[in-house]
Write a protein that holds these residues in place. Structure first.
Motif, PDB file in Angstrom:
ATOM      1  N   GLY A   9       0.835  -1.207   0.000  1.00 29.63           N
ATOM      2  CA  GLY A   9       0.000   0.000   0.000  1.00 29.63           C
ATOM      3  C   GLY A   9       0.866   1.251   0.000  1.00 29.63           C
ATOM      4  O   GLY A   9       2.109   1.169  -0.021  1.00 29.63           O
ATOM      5  N   GLN A  10       0.189   2.402   0.046  1.00 25.70           N
ATOM      6  CA  GLN A  10       0.927   3.665  -0.078  1.00 25.70           C
ATOM      7  C   GLN A  10       1.870   3.912   1.107  1.00 25.70           C
ATOM      8  O   GLN A  10       3.060   4.160   0.935  1.00 25.70           O
ATOM      9  CB  GLN A  10      -0.056   4.825  -0.211  1.00 25.70           C
ATOM     10  CG  GLN A  10       0.640   6.098  -0.594  1.00 25.70           C
ATOM     11  CD  GLN A  10      -0.270   7.302  -0.536  1.00 25.70           C
ATOM     12  OE1 GLN A  10      -1.394   7.248  -0.046  1.00 25.70           O
ATOM     13  NE2 GLN A  10       0.220   8.409  -1.053  1.00 25.70           N
ATOM     14  N   LYS A  14       5.979   3.913   1.066  1.00 25.30           N
ATOM     15  CA  LYS A  14       6.750   5.111   1.415  1.00 25.30           C
ATOM     16  C   LYS A  14       7.729   4.830   2.551  1.00 25.30           C
ATOM     17  O   LYS A  14       8.860   5.312   2.555  1.00 25.30           O
ATOM     18  CB  LYS A  14       5.797   6.247   1.807  1.00 25.30           C
ATOM     19  CG  LYS A  14       5.279   7.008   0.579  1.00 25.30           C
ATOM     20  CD  LYS A  14       4.018   7.781   0.860  1.00 25.30           C
ATOM     21  CE  LYS A  14       4.155   8.859   1.895  1.00 25.30           C
ATOM     22  NZ  LYS A  14       2.836   9.456   2.242  1.00 25.30           N
ATOM     23  N   ASN A  38       1.323  -2.631  -4.596  1.00 27.55           N
ATOM     24  CA  ASN A  38       0.192  -1.706  -4.504  1.00 27.55           C
ATOM     25  C   ASN A  38      -0.866  -2.050  -5.545  1.00 27.55           C
ATOM     26  O   ASN A  38      -0.573  -2.760  -6.524  1.00 27.55           O
ATOM     27  CB  ASN A  38       0.681  -0.259  -4.706  1.00 27.55           C
ATOM     28  CG  ASN A  38      -0.117   0.728  -3.876  1.00 27.55           C
ATOM     29  OD1 ASN A  38      -1.352   0.681  -3.879  1.00 27.55           O
ATOM     30  ND2 ASN A  38       0.557   1.605  -3.175  1.00 27.55           N
ATOM     31  N   ALA A  40      -2.469   0.651  -6.717  1.00 22.71           N
ATOM     32  CA  ALA A  40      -2.527   1.959  -7.383  1.00 22.71           C
ATOM     33  C   ALA A  40      -1.207   2.242  -8.113  1.00 22.71           C
ATOM     34  O   ALA A  40      -0.145   2.313  -7.479  1.00 22.71           O
ATOM     35  CB  ALA A  40      -2.796   3.052  -6.354  1.00 22.71           C
ATOM     36  N   ALA A  42      -0.171   4.966  -9.502  1.00 27.67           N
ATOM     37  CA  ALA A  42       0.407   6.267  -9.162  1.00 27.67           C
ATOM     38  C   ALA A  42       1.272   6.173  -7.907  1.00 27.67           C
ATOM     39  O   ALA A  42       2.342   6.800  -7.831  1.00 27.67           O
ATOM     40  CB  ALA A  42      -0.704   7.296  -8.961  1.00 27.67           C
ATOM     41  N   ASP A  43       0.829   5.398  -6.930  1.00 30.58           N
ATOM     42  CA  ASP A  43       1.603   5.284  -5.683  1.00 30.58           C
ATOM     43  C   ASP A  43       2.943   4.604  -5.943  1.00 30.58           C
ATOM     44  O   ASP A  43       3.956   4.976  -5.347  1.00 30.58           O
ATOM     45  CB  ASP A  43       0.824   4.476  -4.634  1.00 30.58           C
ATOM     46  CG  ASP A  43      -0.391   5.239  -4.106  1.00 30.58           C
ATOM     47  OD1 ASP A  43      -0.474   6.455  -4.363  1.00 30.58           O
ATOM     48  OD2 ASP A  43      -1.243   4.608  -3.463  1.00 30.58           O
ATOM     49  N   GLY A  46       5.355   6.991  -7.443  1.00 31.49           N
ATOM     50  CA  GLY A  46       5.829   8.026  -6.506  1.00 31.49           C
ATOM     51  C   GLY A  46       7.047   7.602  -5.688  1.00 31.49           C
ATOM     52  O   GLY A  46       7.657   8.432  -5.020  1.00 31.49           O
ATOM     53  N   LEU A  47       7.419   6.346  -5.742  1.00 34.35           N
ATOM     54  CA  LEU A  47       8.544   5.884  -4.916  1.00 34.35           C
ATOM     55  C   LEU A  47       9.878   6.310  -5.534  1.00 34.35           C
ATOM     56  O   LEU A  47       9.987   6.439  -6.754  1.00 34.35           O
ATOM     57  CB  LEU A  47       8.496   4.358  -4.778  1.00 34.35           C
ATOM     58  CG  LEU A  47       7.236   3.814  -4.113  1.00 34.35           C
ATOM     59  CD1 LEU A  47       7.196   2.299  -4.166  1.00 34.35           C
ATOM     60  CD2 LEU A  47       7.122   4.297  -2.667  1.00 34.35           C
ATOM     61  N   ARG A  55       8.729  -3.362  -7.993  1.00 35.96           N
ATOM     62  CA  ARG A  55       7.422  -2.734  -7.738  1.00 35.96           C
ATOM     63  C   ARG A  55       6.343  -3.607  -8.372  1.00 35.96           C
ATOM     64  O   ARG A  55       6.394  -3.858  -9.580  1.00 35.96           O
ATOM     65  CB  ARG A  55       7.367  -1.331  -8.332  1.00 35.96           C
ATOM     66  CG  ARG A  55       8.464  -0.436  -7.779  1.00 35.96           C
ATOM     67  CD  ARG A  55       8.414   0.961  -8.363  1.00 35.96           C
ATOM     68  NE  ARG A  55       9.607   1.715  -7.979  1.00 35.96           N
ATOM     69  CZ  ARG A  55       9.835   2.977  -8.279  1.00 35.96           C
ATOM     70  NH1 ARG A  55       8.939   3.662  -8.964  1.00 35.96           N
ATOM     71  NH2 ARG A  55      10.946   3.567  -7.885  1.00 35.96           N
ATOM     72  N   GLY A  67      -6.357   1.616  -7.380  1.00 34.26           N
ATOM     73  CA  GLY A  67      -6.458   1.485  -5.925  1.00 34.26           C
ATOM     74  C   GLY A  67      -7.798   0.888  -5.508  1.00 34.26           C
ATOM     75  O   GLY A  67      -8.705   0.745  -6.324  1.00 34.26           O
ATOM     76  N   THR A 111      -5.419  -1.220   0.597  1.00 32.18           N
ATOM     77  CA  THR A 111      -4.488  -2.170  -0.008  1.00 32.18           C
ATOM     78  C   THR A 111      -3.586  -2.830   1.030  1.00 32.18           C
ATOM     79  O   THR A 111      -3.543  -4.063   1.150  1.00 32.18           O
ATOM     80  CB  THR A 111      -3.614  -1.449  -1.065  1.00 32.18           C
ATOM     81  OG1 THR A 111      -4.479  -0.846  -2.033  1.00 32.18           O
ATOM     82  CG2 THR A 111      -2.686  -2.424  -1.767  1.00 32.18           C
TER      83      THR A 111
END
Ligand code: GDP
Length: 388
Positions: A9-10, A14, A38, A40, A42-43, A46-47, A55, A67, A111
């Motif tokens: 998950g997000q 992160k 994930n 999503a 987009a998430d 973003g990493l 990923r 998501g 997630t």
């Protein structure tokens, strides 16, 4: 100790991203490999530090990369379906090098909240190494759905891992901070505490002259109590002069004051234990504990750790309190990390469950009322007919 980190998950992604940054910053060597999972797209984009080929997008067939919208049952379902996708990424990891897996997730979302326990269960059936969870509890003001998600996920996750390390966002927020800035700061606090602990088991005994370096087996033994764990940390600067030398050591080593180093470490262990824990709890309810003294080797002495360890034994009433050093040559701080494992008196978890039960009941009532109200809204008393 060598870990495979899996961020789910997000929030999980992160935090794992930050673990990677922290590990290279301190030369810790505790991250053997890192994966982000994930629903999503987009998430995952973003990493910054998790490699592209580590990923994993799951649930494409159901949510098409958008998501699961805080639906943790859906998060769990798509993870079950796509577990092979995750396994494929784990197959790239040299698992024979690992001491343990660490699955990281925010428990309030969808997630990670749903998927992390499913993955943990899967890993435990396949690998012999312990599978630990790092669960992030939502702040209380995030609302009913997040609380309900977290309470249900907590219950499941703790059952599926060998030990659930917990970090409570609620305790670590600051007022007046934006959510984004807040998480950046909080994530730093997370990786510093857990990172120092895991890195402490990675010092090879030949590297430094240390009196009693912590070994990864001591971390594993402490966590083998199972249940829920929390961490405390306190540090104090011992300063450096313009040459980068420790100011208190500009003379000969004979100037090293054994007594004050011992007192400092004892008081740091107290501060770490009685100060802000990652999950506040009654320290007396801990089953096992580990005290890690960090800092320049010259500032660490066996007596300091031993005194801190004894104090923690008295405080917890546990006979299983371990202790050791994590010497860090370039550090200008001396610190104490205290791991409390198998804690059972945790008011925050009871409160979370209580609010979750209330949220569940309120949601059920609201749904039932909404159905009645909708029926009233469209009802014309038989005056009008629907088209078909
Ligand atoms: P998911 O992507 O569906 O798993 O959900 P998220 O990970 O976005 O959010 C789940 C929960 O994690 C939220 O309710 C927050 O409590 C928490 N959270 C989100 N982002 C962060 C973060 O960067 N750091 C921390 N500590 N918590 C976060």
């Amino acid at each position: 100790m060598k870990l495979a980190l899996i961020g789910f998950g997000q929030a999980g992604g992160k935090v794992v991203d930050q673990f990677l940054a922290y590990d290279s910053e301190i030369g810790g060597g505790f991250v053997e490999d890192a994966i982000a999972v994930n629903t999503a797209t987009a998430d995952l984009h973003g990493l910054e530090n998790v490699p592209e080929d580590r990923r994993v997008l799951v649930g494409q067939a159901r949510v098409n990369g958008h998501g699961v919208g805080a639906d943790n049952e859906l998060g769990a379902a798509v993870t079950e379906t796509d577990i092979d996708e995750i396994q494929h990424a784990i197959d790239q990891v040299p698992t024979h090098e690992l001491d343990a897996f660490l699955v990281v997730a925010g428990l309030g979302g969808g997630t990670g909240s749903g998927g992390a326990p499913v993955l943990a269960k899967h890993l435990r059936t396949i690998y012999t190494q312990p599978v630990y969870g790092l669960g992030l509890l939502p702040a209380m003001d995030e609302g009913g759905i997040y609380t309900l998600n977290a309470a249900r996920s907590f219950q499941t996750f703790v059952r599926e891992v060998d030990n659930l390390l917990v970090f409570d966002n609620d305790v670590w927020r600051s007022t007046g901070e934006s959510v984004g800035d807040g998480y950046d700061r909080i994530n730093r606090e997370i990786v510093e505490r857990f990172g120092l602990l895991f890195a402490s088991g990675e010092v090879s005994h030949g590297d430094v002259v240390a009196e009693s370096v912590v070994d990864s087996s001591e971390i594993i033994n402490t966590l083998s109590s199972g249940g829920v764990s929390t961490i405390g940390y306190a540090s104090e600067s011992v300063g450096t002069n313009s040459d980068g030398l420790l100011s208190s050591f500009t003379g000969s080593n004979d100037e090293f004051d054994e007594g004050s180093a011992t007192n400092r470490m004892t008081s740091l262990v107290r501060k770490a234990t009685l100060g802000r824990l990652t999950l506040p709890c009654d320290v007396g309810s801990a089953d096992r504990g580990l005290v890690v003294a960090t800092g320049p080797a010259d500032h660490l002495n066996r007596k300091g750790v031993e005194r801190g360890r004894q104090w923690l034994e008295e405080e917890t009433g546990s006979m299983e309190i371990r202790g050791g050093d994590y010497p860090r040559a370039d550090d200008s701080d001396v610190g104490a990390v205290v791991l409390l494992s198998g804690v059972t008196d945790v008011p925050r978890v009871k409160r979370l469950q209580q609010v979750a039960v209330e949220a569940k009941e309120t949601t059920a009532t609201v749904h039932a009322n909404a159905e009645d109200e909708f029926a009233t809204l469209v009802d014309t008393g038989g005056e009008l007919d629907a088209l078909f």
